[in-house]
Design an enzyme around this catalytic site. Structure first.
Site, PDB file in Angstrom:
ATOM      1  N   ARG A  92     122.124 -56.682  61.751  1.00  0.00           N
ATOM      2  CA  ARG A  92     122.952 -56.158  60.665  1.00  0.00           C
ATOM      3  C   ARG A  92     124.099 -57.106  60.303  1.00  0.00           C
ATOM      4  NH1 ARG A  92     125.668 -51.476  62.447  1.00  0.00           N
ATOM      5  NH2 ARG A  92     123.640 -50.771  63.221  1.00  0.00           N
ATOM      6  N   LYS A 126     120.543 -61.740  38.957  1.00  0.00           N
ATOM      7  CA  LYS A 126     120.475 -62.423  37.663  1.00  0.00           C
ATOM      8  C   LYS A 126     120.305 -63.925  37.833  1.00  0.00           C
ATOM      9  CE  LYS A 126     121.308 -58.234  36.519  1.00  0.00           C
ATOM     10  NZ  LYS A 126     120.195 -57.320  36.217  1.00  0.00           N
ATOM     11  N   ASP A 159     133.674 -58.189  38.264  1.00  0.00           N
ATOM     12  CA  ASP A 159     132.235 -58.386  38.178  1.00  0.00           C
ATOM     13  C   ASP A 159     132.041 -59.687  37.400  1.00  0.00           C
ATOM     14  OD1 ASP A 159     129.346 -56.342  37.390  1.00  0.00           O
ATOM     15  OD2 ASP A 159     129.570 -58.529  37.465  1.00  0.00           O
TER      16      ASP A 159
HETATM   17  C1  LIG Z   1     127.192 -57.303  34.862  1.00  0.00           C
HETATM   18  C2  LIG Z   1     126.288 -56.587  35.832  1.00  0.00           C
HETATM   19  N1  LIG Z   1     126.769 -56.213  37.021  1.00  0.00           N
HETATM   20  C3  LIG Z   1     125.985 -55.555  37.899  1.00  0.00           C
HETATM   21  C4  LIG Z   1     124.678 -55.257  37.604  1.00  0.00           C
HETATM   22  C5  LIG Z   1     123.837 -54.527  38.625  1.00  0.00           C
HETATM   23  O1  LIG Z   1     123.066 -55.464  39.313  1.00  0.00           O
HETATM   24  P1  LIG Z   1     121.701 -54.997  40.006  1.00  0.00           P
HETATM   25  O2  LIG Z   1     120.728 -54.772  38.890  1.00  0.00           O
HETATM   26  O3  LIG Z   1     121.326 -56.128  40.909  1.00  0.00           O
HETATM   27  O4  LIG Z   1     122.029 -53.743  40.759  1.00  0.00           O
HETATM   28  C6  LIG Z   1     124.137 -55.645  36.393  1.00  0.00           C
HETATM   29  C7  LIG Z   1     122.710 -55.330  36.085  1.00  0.00           C
HETATM   30  N2  LIG Z   1     122.405 -55.570  34.752  1.00  0.00           N
HETATM   31  N3  LIG Z   1     121.379 -54.923  34.233  1.00  0.00           N
HETATM   32  C8  LIG Z   1     121.322 -54.851  32.884  1.00  0.00           C
HETATM   33  O5  LIG Z   1     122.154 -55.314  32.137  1.00  0.00           O
HETATM   34  C9  LIG Z   1     120.132 -54.126  32.368  1.00  0.00           C
HETATM   35  N4  LIG Z   1     120.164 -52.836  32.952  1.00  0.00           N
HETATM   36  C10 LIG Z   1     120.564 -51.846  32.192  1.00  0.00           C
HETATM   37  O6  LIG Z   1     120.870 -52.023  31.052  1.00  0.00           O
HETATM   38  C11 LIG Z   1     120.597 -50.530  32.831  1.00  0.00           C
HETATM   39  C12 LIG Z   1     119.747 -50.253  33.890  1.00  0.00           C
HETATM   40  C13 LIG Z   1     119.750 -49.000  34.450  1.00  0.00           C
HETATM   41  C14 LIG Z   1     120.613 -48.027  33.962  1.00  0.00           C
HETATM   42  C15 LIG Z   1     121.481 -48.320  32.908  1.00  0.00           C
HETATM   43  C16 LIG Z   1     121.494 -49.586  32.369  1.00  0.00           C
HETATM   44  N5  LIG Z   1     122.445 -49.951  31.381  1.00  0.00           N
HETATM   45  O7  LIG Z   1     123.135 -50.994  31.525  1.00  0.00           O
HETATM   46  O8  LIG Z   1     122.580 -49.214  30.388  1.00  0.00           O
HETATM   47  C17 LIG Z   1     124.954 -56.313  35.468  1.00  0.00           C
HETATM   48  O9  LIG Z   1     124.504 -56.684  34.248  1.00  0.00           O
END
Ligand SMILES: Cc1ncc(COP(=O)(O)O)c(CNNC(=O)CNC(=O)c2ccccc2[N+](=O)[O-])c1O
Length: 387
Positions: free
Chosen positions: A55, A205, A180
């Site tokens: 862990r 990403k 973020d």
């Molecule tokens: C700036 C930022 N910060 C954190 C995360 C989350 O990362 P993860 O996907 O690895 O958990 C993300 C993930 N990004 N995902 C997106 O932009 C596309 N996903 C979505 O649009 C989405 C997905 C599920 C529910 C709601 C949404 N939304 O943004 O409306 C991010 O863009």
């Protein structure tokens, strides 16, 4: 050392690699000791890169953590199974019942849901603020405000925040600043130089860069690293070394990929700016994007993710625009080598500190590594279906 050289060389110390180029995958839960003295030493140094238990991670993790910490400019990096987990663990590591959180109104929607459901249930009060509030943030600070959370640029609507000003005011009130920083990735901004205490990445990403791993990182400065690390450990946060290996592998091409994403995206964005259907671009490198002046000051480059707003468009027309494309696919993510398109509705219904003109549809694009001429041809055909 220039960032391009850092990207290639960081996290490849021989103590982790044994001399091979890529830190090998070391899978472990149990680690064994020959003597009680060895066991005591490992227990004492379990948070400092000594092998102790699965862990806490192993050489594969330690190498990647060292690289991200150096690139972001912090002292330590915790790893999580997703970006959302990095956000939730960072927040829950510094908030308790009765505390107040200042959350940017343009935050990623699941981040808002976390605040409105889980954190509210634990007795944390959230106030959303306008991403462009700047020094006005001081009017929202309460005696029990403990964390200021930024996401710059903001998800979907792309507002760039004045991070240094917001951080300065927060620190005058003893408030922890979390950013973020996924859009910048670890190479296109220096969060800790801007006063951030914890920089968060959805490594899912651009760091991974191939749309095949879910991962989050949170990097802290000296003052906040132990609390982030130990609270994340208590919440059981750990990830597979196989995923860490893939993220390490993605990291090595981050510079060249980001440069190509930026170049391709600017060509597509400049073409979109000539289209009569487009009201304005929300690309941080364009003056039409809120906070463009902060992008020029605080970022070294842009990437493939931006949005644009149409003057009008029915649901039927928008569906015709985004469906049946040759290269752009509809998908909930970004940062991989492929191009993606998202027609986003309902922004007005999830924003509480700002208003959004829902009469003007928003499209978010992720511009991949395809030839931009093909991408423009794809969008040209899309507008023919749209009109
Ligand atoms: C700036 C930022 N910060 C954190 C995360 C989350 O990362 P993860 O996907 O690895 O958990 C993300 C993930 N990004 N995902 C997106 O932009 C596309 N996903 C979505 O649009 C989405 C997905 C599920 C529910 C709601 C949404 N939304 O943004 O409306 C991010 O863009």
């Amino acid at each position: 050392m220039k960032k391009e050289t850092q990207i290639v060389s960081l996290g490849r110390d021989k103590k982790w690699t044994q001399g091979v180029i890529n830190p090998p995958v070391v899978r472990a839960s149990t680690m064994v000791f020959d003597t009680m003295e060895e066991m005591r030493f490992a227990s004492k140094n379990k948070a400092n890169g000594e092998l102790f238990y699965g862990r806490r991670g192993g050489p594969t993790h330690f190498a990647f953590q060292a690289a991200i910490s150096e690139l972001e400019g912090g002292v330590g990096t915790a790893l999580y199974p997703s970006g959302a987990a990095a956000i939730s663990n960072a927040l829950m590591s510094f908030l308790k019942a009765g505390d107040h959180l200042l959350m940017v109104d343009s935050a990623y929607e699941p981040t808002r849901a976390l605040c409105d459901s889980l954190l509210a249930g634990f007795g944390v009060e959230t106030t959303y603020y306008d991403p462009m509030i700047g020094a006005g943030i001081k009017d929202l600070i309460q005696d029990n405000t403990k964390v200021l959370f930024l996401e710059s640029p903001g998800s979907i609507t792309m507002e760039v925040q004045d991070v240094p000003t917001l951080s300065k005011i927060a620190h005058e009130h003893g408030i922890v600043v979390m950013l973020d920083n996924t859009w910048a990735s670890p190479i296109n901004s220096r969060p800790f130089d801007m006063g951030v205490d914890i920089s968060i990445q959805a490594a899912t990403k651009y760091i991974v860069g191939h749309s095949d791993v879910m991962m989050g990182t949170a990097t802290a400065n000296e003052a906040h690293w132990e609390q982030l690390r130990e609270n994340s450990y208590l919440m059981g946060q750990c990830i597979s070394p196989d995923d860490v290996y893939l993220a390490s592998r993605g990291l090595r091409t981050l510079s060249v990929r980001m440069a190509q994403h930026e170049k391709n995206a600017l060509q597509v964005a400049n073409w979109l700016a000539t289209r009569p259907e487009v009201d304005h671009l929300r690309h941080p490198a364009f003056e039409s994007c809120p906070g463009h002046e902060f992008f020029k000051r605080d970022f070294t480059a842009s990437n493939g993710l931006f949005s644009f707003v149409l003057k009008e468009g029915s649901s039927k027309a928008l569906t015709a625009l985004v469906e049946n494309m040759k290269h752009f696919k509809m998908g909930f993510s970004w940062g991989g080598y492929e191009s993606l398109i998202l027609s986003v509705s309902g922004i007005d219904s999830i924003r509480t500190a700002t208003t959004w003109d829902k009469s003007k549809p928003l499209i978010r694009l992720h511009i991949g590594l395809e030839n931009p001429d093909d991408l423009i041809a794809d969008l040209e055909a899309a507008f023919e279906r749209f009109n």
